[in-house]
Design an enzyme around this catalytic site. Sequence first.
Site, PDB file in Angstrom:
ATOM      1  N   HIS A  95     -12.282  -3.789  25.365  1.00 55.95           N
ATOM      2  CA  HIS A  95     -11.194  -4.332  25.604  1.00 55.95           C
ATOM      3  C   HIS A  95     -10.933  -5.469  27.192  1.00 55.95           C
ATOM      4  O   HIS A  95      -9.888  -5.750  27.009  1.00 55.95           O
ATOM      5  CB  HIS A  95      -9.322  -3.631  25.018  1.00 55.95           C
TER       6      HIS A  95
ATOM      7  N   ASN B 145      -4.718  -2.435  16.763  1.00 54.99           N
ATOM      8  CA  ASN B 145      -5.905  -3.003  16.167  1.00 54.99           C
ATOM      9  C   ASN B 145      -5.288  -4.338  15.508  1.00 54.99           C
ATOM     10  O   ASN B 145      -3.674  -4.254  14.861  1.00 54.99           O
ATOM     11  CB  ASN B 145      -6.654  -3.116  16.385  1.00 54.99           C
TER      12      ASN B 145
HETATM   13  C1  HEM Z   1     -12.407   7.747  19.686  1.00 55.13           C
HETATM   14  C2  HEM Z   1     -11.990   6.426  19.861  1.00 55.13           C
HETATM   15  C3  HEM Z   1     -11.278   5.623  20.393  1.00 55.13           C
HETATM   16  C4  HEM Z   1     -11.748   5.741  22.400  1.00 55.13           C
HETATM   17  C5  HEM Z   1     -12.341   7.098  22.281  1.00 55.13           C
HETATM   18  C6  HEM Z   1     -11.401   4.522  22.608  1.00 55.13           C
HETATM   19  C7  HEM Z   1     -11.205   4.413  24.415  1.00 55.13           C
HETATM   20  C8  HEM Z   1     -10.585   3.235  24.428  1.00 55.13           C
HETATM   21  C9  HEM Z   1     -10.896   3.012  26.560  1.00 55.13           C
HETATM   22  C10 HEM Z   1     -11.598   3.974  27.936  1.00 55.13           C
HETATM   23  C11 HEM Z   1     -10.462   2.026  26.768  1.00 55.13           C
HETATM   24  C12 HEM Z   1     -10.013   0.981  27.634  1.00 55.13           C
HETATM   25  C13 HEM Z   1      -8.890   2.121  28.291  1.00 55.13           C
HETATM   26  C14 HEM Z   1      -8.157   0.895  30.346  1.00 55.13           C
HETATM   27  O1  HEM Z   1      -9.096   1.049  30.522  1.00 55.13           O
HETATM   28  O2  HEM Z   1      -7.291   1.230  30.889  1.00 55.13           O
HETATM   29  C15 HEM Z   1      -9.228   1.451  25.373  1.00 55.13           C
HETATM   30  C16 HEM Z   1      -8.817   0.161  25.066  1.00 55.13           C
HETATM   31  C17 HEM Z   1      -8.289  -0.446  24.085  1.00 55.13           C
HETATM   32  N1  HEM Z   1      -8.526   0.151  23.431  1.00 55.13           N
HETATM   33 FE1  HEM Z   1      -9.590   1.885  21.972  1.00 55.13          FE
HETATM   34  N2  HEM Z   1     -10.381   4.038  21.995  1.00 55.13           N
HETATM   35  C18 HEM Z   1     -10.988   3.591  20.800  1.00 55.13           C
HETATM   36  C19 HEM Z   1     -10.444   3.550  20.051  1.00 55.13           C
HETATM   37  C20 HEM Z   1      -9.568   3.187  19.067  1.00 55.13           C
HETATM   38  C21 HEM Z   1      -8.792   2.373  18.295  1.00 55.13           C
HETATM   39  C22 HEM Z   1      -8.746   3.059  17.350  1.00 55.13           C
HETATM   40  C23 HEM Z   1      -7.857   0.833  18.193  1.00 55.13           C
HETATM   41  C24 HEM Z   1      -6.930   0.884  17.347  1.00 55.13           C
HETATM   42  C25 HEM Z   1      -6.272   1.082  17.163  1.00 55.13           C
HETATM   43  C26 HEM Z   1      -8.372   1.270  19.814  1.00 55.13           C
HETATM   44  C27 HEM Z   1      -7.910  -0.220  20.337  1.00 55.13           C
HETATM   45  C28 HEM Z   1      -7.087  -0.181  21.577  1.00 55.13           C
HETATM   46  C29 HEM Z   1      -6.578  -1.090  22.130  1.00 55.13           C
HETATM   47  C30 HEM Z   1      -5.580  -2.135  22.204  1.00 55.13           C
HETATM   48  C31 HEM Z   1      -6.783  -1.173  23.766  1.00 55.13           C
HETATM   49  C32 HEM Z   1      -7.039  -1.648  25.014  1.00 55.13           C
HETATM   50  C33 HEM Z   1      -5.293  -1.364  25.421  1.00 55.13           C
HETATM   51  C34 HEM Z   1      -4.578  -2.302  26.743  1.00 55.13           C
HETATM   52  O3  HEM Z   1      -4.176  -3.436  26.343  1.00 55.13           O
HETATM   53  O4  HEM Z   1      -5.047  -2.676  27.897  1.00 55.13           O
HETATM   54  N3  HEM Z   1      -9.204   1.715  20.439  1.00 55.13           N
HETATM   55  N4  HEM Z   1      -9.945   1.628  23.666  1.00 55.13           N
END
Ligand code: HEM
Length: 485
Positions: free
Chosen positions: A52, A125
């Site tokens: 992201h 999402n």
């Molecule tokens: C085990 C599953 C998941 C892991 C380990 C994971 C991990 C991460 C990590 C490490 C980030 C970066 C965070 C940052 O640096 O600020 C991120 C961002 C993000 N993830 Fe996940 N994620 C997973 C599943 C999901 C799922 C299922 C969704 C949605 C339903 C999702 C939605 C997002 C969104 C929207 C962001 C961006 C947040 C922002 O705008 O700063 N992720 N994710």
Amino acid sequence: MSSLTTAAGIPVADNQNSLSAGPRGPLLMQDFHLIEKLAHFNRERIPERVVHAKGAGAYGVFRVTRDVTPFTKAAFLSAVGKETEVFLRFSTVGGEKGSADADRDPRGFAVKFYTEEGNYDLVGNNTPVFFVRDPLKFPDFIHTQKRNPATNLKDPTAVWDFFSLSPETMHQLTILFSDRGTPRGYRHMDGFSSHTFSWINAAGERVWVKYHFKTRQGIENFTAGQAARVAGIDPDHATRDLFAAIGDGDFPAWTVSVQIMPELEAERYAINPFDLTKVWPHADYPLIEIGELVLNRNPENYFAEVEQSAFSPANVVPGISFSPDKMLQGRLFAYADAHRYRLGANHGHLPVNRPHATEARTYQRDGAMRFDGNGGGRPNYEPNSFGGPAQDPGKAEPPLRVSGDADRYDHRAGNDDYAQAGALFRLIGAEAQDRLMDNIAGSLGKAPAFIQQRQLRHFLAADPAYGAGVAKRLGVEVEAGVAAG
Ligand code: HEM
């Protein structure tokens, strides 16, 4: 006109010419202004989000439109008409910070509610499901969406190798390669919690909830051809569209609904309600409209407010909590850990991240870049006899009954990975099916034949017409032994 200064506030007499020995001469070490300027420039980059990375954000307001106090005691949801400030960051997933907004990808939909009981982050999402159901597989999955370790190129072989070995991806990949994989912009798509969360009311009763944000601008998508053209002409089209609309006073809005499942029904419902690869059919759990969200203010500084924004699914407020969803459980660790790495231990003090409708009262002190007064002279330990903040047992959650032997349970055993993918295929109609299968064949066609055959088996299992249609577009026969299911 105010004077230009150094970071220490010292006036700068000349910001055009370095200090040199003679007009052609070498520079002098004592030109501290030059040194500070070059040194700070070298340090302007922080790590981009590991996923992201490309995004855009805006502030707005969430308004309650239905009495939900029978289900949750969350203060920001306590009265019809009540308003809460929000910050929403949209994003793509796999691309780097400079990648194209139009790329085929899910879109992030992360909302921070600045409530009077602290910040509530709903990090969702634009899709109601996800590719995998065990967080142990998340890094593997993401590696296949990023760049090949040798070529540094996107790698369709890795993508389809992983998909074909992971049938639980079928539902989400059907969404990804459909029209919804290329939204026309951030204003024209829905948002979902995807996960199941819990709501807890004042009597301590728990229900399970899923959130849906329905765009009031209408769903609009690009075709694959349009998306490719826009990605080339204006890689930042969605960022531009959001900023321009809000700047023009054309405020985008979403209707917010929930699906609610009574706590004990989770044990009896045919679908595991904590499986992130599945939706709850609306016929069983209809959408209940509870509010509206409007974005009405652009950030003033992208880096300070969007790049440094930090969302964590672990940030829930009293009356809202987690569920046993394994993916959610994994995420409860991953985000704050990512923030400590990307932004530092005190990221919570940054203006976009700190509470706006209350204040943080912790015993955490010190650490790099602490700039909020650091607790002043107040006690830095608890319990204490000097009036420091104390725990509030009234905010405790009711116990959650869990049972079972600790083991590594096969998350694929007994799971139907095909029914909901097949139902979606049949729902979208013939023209959308054609585009879906064209898009899949365009990508799967770049993977080796044995991977194509392995993946065709999954399409056939979801729907015979799905498998046959993709096979036809690939120009291959389904090999003997590649039976459906
Ligand atoms: C085990 C599953 C998941 C892991 C380990 C994971 C991990 C991460 C990590 C490490 C980030 C970066 C965070 C940052 O640096 O600020 C991120 C961002 C993000 N993830 Fe996940 N994620 C997973 C599943 C999901 C799922 C299922 C969704 C949605 C339903 C999702 C939605 C997002 C969104 C929207 C962001 C961006 C947040 C922002 O705008 O700063 N992720 N994710």
